[in-house]
Design a protein around this motif. Structure first.
Motif, PDB file in Angstrom:
ATOM      1  N   LEU A   1      -3.248   3.467   2.800  1.00 47.81           N
ATOM      2  CA  LEU A   1      -4.171   2.879   1.833  1.00 47.81           C
ATOM      3  C   LEU A   1      -3.650   1.502   1.458  1.00 47.81           C
ATOM      4  O   LEU A   1      -2.581   1.372   0.865  1.00 47.81           O
ATOM      5  N   ASN A   2      -4.410   0.458   1.809  1.00 50.18           N
ATOM      6  CA  ASN A   2      -4.030  -0.911   1.510  1.00 50.18           C
ATOM      7  C   ASN A   2      -4.496  -1.265   0.096  1.00 50.18           C
ATOM      8  O   ASN A   2      -5.680  -1.167  -0.226  1.00 50.18           O
ATOM      9  N   PHE A   3      -3.535  -1.681  -0.752  1.00 51.97           N
ATOM     10  CA  PHE A   3      -3.861  -1.973  -2.145  1.00 51.97           C
ATOM     11  C   PHE A   3      -4.680  -3.256  -2.302  1.00 51.97           C
ATOM     12  O   PHE A   3      -5.408  -3.407  -3.282  1.00 51.97           O
ATOM     13  N   ASP A   4      -4.533  -4.187  -1.363  1.00 49.07           N
ATOM     14  CA  ASP A   4      -5.236  -5.471  -1.488  1.00 49.07           C
ATOM     15  C   ASP A   4      -6.707  -5.349  -1.119  1.00 49.07           C
ATOM     16  O   ASP A   4      -7.583  -5.832  -1.829  1.00 49.07           O
ATOM     17  N   SER A   5      -6.958  -4.693   0.006  1.00 50.65           N
ATOM     18  CA  SER A   5      -8.343  -4.586   0.479  1.00 50.65           C
ATOM     19  C   SER A   5      -9.024  -3.306   0.016  1.00 50.65           C
ATOM     20  O   SER A   5     -10.251  -3.194   0.096  1.00 50.65           O
ATOM     21  N   LEU A   6      -8.225  -2.332  -0.456  1.00 46.92           N
ATOM     22  CA  LEU A   6      -8.723  -0.996  -0.790  1.00 46.92           C
ATOM     23  C   LEU A   6      -9.373  -0.317   0.405  1.00 46.92           C
ATOM     24  O   LEU A   6     -10.253   0.522   0.256  1.00 46.92           O
ATOM     25  N   ASN A   7      -8.950  -0.698   1.590  1.00 47.31           N
ATOM     26  CA  ASN A   7      -9.344   0.031   2.797  1.00 47.31           C
ATOM     27  C   ASN A   7      -8.297   1.093   3.089  1.00 47.31           C
ATOM     28  O   ASN A   7      -7.099   0.878   2.894  1.00 47.31           O
ATOM     29  N   ILE A   8      -8.751   2.236   3.559  1.00 51.99           N
ATOM     30  CA  ILE A   8      -7.837   3.288   3.983  1.00 51.99           C
ATOM     31  C   ILE A   8      -7.947   3.423   5.504  1.00 51.99           C
ATOM     32  O   ILE A   8      -9.045   3.505   6.061  1.00 51.99           O
ATOM     33  N   TYR A   9      -6.800   3.367   6.156  1.00 57.40           N
ATOM     34  CA  TYR A   9      -6.739   3.416   7.610  1.00 57.40           C
ATOM     35  C   TYR A   9      -6.224   4.791   8.030  1.00 57.40           C
ATOM     36  O   TYR A   9      -5.068   5.122   7.775  1.00 57.40           O
TER      37      TYR A   9
ATOM     38  N   GLY B   1       0.817  -1.204   0.000  1.00 53.88           N
ATOM     39  CA  GLY B   1       0.000   0.000   0.000  1.00 53.88           C
ATOM     40  C   GLY B   1       0.847   1.249   0.000  1.00 53.88           C
ATOM     41  O   GLY B   1       2.036   1.210  -0.327  1.00 53.88           O
ATOM     42  N   VAL B   2       0.254   2.345   0.383  1.00 59.86           N
ATOM     43  CA  VAL B   2       0.943   3.632   0.362  1.00 59.86           C
ATOM     44  C   VAL B   2       0.539   4.447   1.585  1.00 59.86           C
ATOM     45  O   VAL B   2      -0.619   4.414   2.017  1.00 59.86           O
ATOM     46  N   PHE B   3       1.527   5.127   2.169  1.00 55.31           N
ATOM     47  CA  PHE B   3       1.255   6.047   3.270  1.00 55.31           C
ATOM     48  C   PHE B   3       0.852   7.408   2.712  1.00 55.31           C
ATOM     49  O   PHE B   3       1.366   7.848   1.689  1.00 55.31           O
ATOM     50  N   ILE B   4      -0.039   8.078   3.414  1.00 51.59           N
ATOM     51  CA  ILE B   4      -0.518   9.398   3.016  1.00 51.59           C
ATOM     52  C   ILE B   4      -0.377  10.334   4.211  1.00 51.59           C
ATOM     53  O   ILE B   4      -0.927  10.064   5.290  1.00 51.59           O
ATOM     54  N   ILE B   5       0.350  11.432   4.016  1.00 56.72           N
ATOM     55  CA  ILE B   5       0.510  12.433   5.066  1.00 56.72           C
ATOM     56  C   ILE B   5      -0.521  13.540   4.872  1.00 56.72           C
ATOM     57  O   ILE B   5      -0.662  14.079   3.781  1.00 56.72           O
ATOM     58  N   SER B   6      -1.236  13.863   5.934  1.00 53.54           N
ATOM     59  CA  SER B   6      -2.145  15.005   5.934  1.00 53.54           C
ATOM     60  C   SER B   6      -1.570  16.081   6.834  1.00 53.54           C
ATOM     61  O   SER B   6      -1.389  15.856   8.037  1.00 53.54           O
ATOM     62  N   GLU B   7      -1.257  17.251   6.273  1.00 57.82           N
ATOM     63  CA  GLU B   7      -0.646  18.316   7.063  1.00 57.82           C
ATOM     64  C   GLU B   7      -1.592  18.893   8.101  1.00 57.82           C
ATOM     65  O   GLU B   7      -1.161  19.411   9.123  1.00 57.82           O
ATOM     66  N   GLY B   8      -2.908  18.824   7.858  1.00 59.86           N
ATOM     67  CA  GLY B   8      -3.870  19.416   8.772  1.00 59.86           C
ATOM     68  C   GLY B   8      -3.910  20.933   8.634  1.00 59.86           C
ATOM     69  O   GLY B   8      -3.359  21.508   7.688  1.00 59.86           O
ATOM     70  N   ASN B   9      -4.542  21.587   9.577  1.00 54.76           N
ATOM     71  CA  ASN B   9      -4.638  23.048   9.565  1.00 54.76           C
ATOM     72  C   ASN B   9      -3.433  23.643  10.278  1.00 54.76           C
ATOM     73  O   ASN B   9      -3.123  23.255  11.408  1.00 54.76           O
ATOM     74  N   TYR B  10      -2.780  24.588   9.624  1.00 54.28           N
ATOM     75  CA  TYR B  10      -1.590  25.212  10.198  1.00 54.28           C
ATOM     76  C   TYR B  10      -1.919  25.820  11.559  1.00 54.28           C
ATOM     77  O   TYR B  10      -2.868  26.588  11.707  1.00 54.28           O
ATOM     78  N   GLY B  11      -1.148  25.442  12.562  1.00 53.04           N
ATOM     79  CA  GLY B  11      -1.349  25.965  13.903  1.00 53.04           C
ATOM     80  C   GLY B  11      -2.318  25.178  14.754  1.00 53.04           C
ATOM     81  O   GLY B  11      -2.461  25.454  15.953  1.00 53.04           O
ATOM     82  N   SER B  12      -2.982  24.178  14.169  1.00 53.41           N
ATOM     83  CA  SER B  12      -3.979  23.413  14.930  1.00 53.41           C
ATOM     84  C   SER B  12      -3.439  22.114  15.493  1.00 53.41           C
ATOM     85  O   SER B  12      -4.098  21.478  16.322  1.00 53.41           O
ATOM     86  N   GLY B  13      -2.284  21.684  15.030  1.00 58.46           N
ATOM     87  CA  GLY B  13      -1.690  20.456  15.552  1.00 58.46           C
ATOM     88  C   GLY B  13      -2.466  19.210  15.209  1.00 58.46           C
ATOM     89  O   GLY B  13      -2.423  18.221  15.956  1.00 58.46           O
ATOM     90  N   ASN B  14      -3.195  19.216  14.082  1.00 62.31           N
ATOM     91  CA  ASN B  14      -4.043  18.076  13.734  1.00 62.31           C
ATOM     92  C   ASN B  14      -3.550  17.333  12.492  1.00 62.31           C
ATOM     93  O   ASN B  14      -4.332  16.766  11.735  1.00 62.31           O
ATOM     94  N   GLY B  15      -2.242  17.340  12.272  1.00 61.60           N
ATOM     95  CA  GLY B  15      -1.701  16.541  11.188  1.00 61.60           C
ATOM     96  C   GLY B  15      -1.872  15.058  11.487  1.00 61.60           C
ATOM     97  O   GLY B  15      -1.934  14.639  12.645  1.00 61.60           O
ATOM     98  N   SER B  16      -1.948  14.245  10.422  1.00 60.82           N
ATOM     99  CA  SER B  16      -2.212  12.828  10.639  1.00 60.82           C
ATOM    100  C   SER B  16      -1.544  11.979   9.564  1.00 60.82           C
ATOM    101  O   SER B  16      -1.038  12.485   8.560  1.00 60.82           O
TER     102      SER B  16
END
Length: 258
Positions: A69-77, A50-65
């Protein structure tokens, strides 16, 4: 006198909207007919292809995550770092580097690097002492460089002790970095805070001596770099935040610097 004119901004907006509509329809078709719908996973981080995905979140909010994404199941965690460590990843995570059995995530506005196991994402270290870190590149088994948005220096990081052991002065900010041909190429992307300098250069560093040895003139705002199969360096330049120039793409020989 009445004058006729062409509103290129209107044409650009119309073409962009048309392109977005076509693209969205194609993506919708691809996600539903051929592979099934991508859906959120309900468990913690799942190993697999699969592939990792970085979400920066809102600047100053500390909510990056961090998501996976799993290629076999097509589930995103989603929020997999939080699930593994019971705390958020930080404020504006912007880049990820794999070193041996660990993942190093540079968290820009938190001014730190989160180090975690690649097996379960449990945190093993949080490295601080940076100003506004952006990217990390491994240059030897014991050493890495960390670029910085606000600082005029590149940090030298000891990978064993997890400590900053020095700085390389380059006189400007630094963004993405690539090691090629025994040299480290550093993009001078933004001249924020360095108004007297033109942000259209690649700085060249010798990793043996940790010294700035050369520079290359490219297009304005070099923001992305990658090596091709022949070992040549490709550099993409946006042309500037206000579109001062046309975007450009450069192919550079790391040995001759041509």
């Amino acid at each position: 006198m009445n004058k006729k004119y062409i509103d290129f901004n209107w044409i650009s907006r119309t073409c962009t909207l048309f392109f977005m509509l076509i693209t969205n329809s194609l993506l919708f078709h691809a996600c539903t007919d051929d592979f099934g719908e991508v859906s959120p996973g309900k468990s913690k981080f799942l190993n697999g292809s699969g592939v990792f995905i970085i979400s920066e979140g809102n600047y100053g909010s500390g909510n990056g995550s961090l998501s996976f994404l799993n290629f076999d199941s097509l589930n995103i965690y989603n929020d997999i770092f939080y699930a593994a460590n019971d705390r958020p990843l930080g404020d504006v995570p912007c880049s990820m580097t794999f070193i041996e059995n660990e993942i190093w995530v540079v968290v820009n506005n938190s001014a730190r690097i989160e180090v975690m196991k690649d097996s379960d994402l449990s945190s093993t270290d949080a490295i601080t002492g940076f100003s506004s870190p952006r990217f990390l590149v491994k240059v030897s088994n014991e050493k890495a460089y960390v670029s910085d948005f606000y600082s005029s220096e590149i940090a030298i990081l000891n990978l064993k002790s997890r400590q900053i052991q020095g700085f390389i002065p380059i006189g400007r900010s630094s963004e993405q970095m690539v090691m090629a041909g025994g040299k480290v190429f550093v993009a001078f992307w933004s001249n924020y805070g360095f108004d007297g300098l033109e942000n259209n250069q690649l700085m060249v560093i010798d990793p043996q001596t940790n010294a700035l040895t050369d520079s290359l003139l490219v297009g304005k705002e070099p923001n992305s770099m990658v090596l091709d199969a022949a070992g040549k360096l490709w550099v993409l330049c946006s042309g500037g935040f206000m579109a001062e120039e046309f975007p450009t793409l450069h192919r550079i020989n790391p040995q001759s610097l041509e």
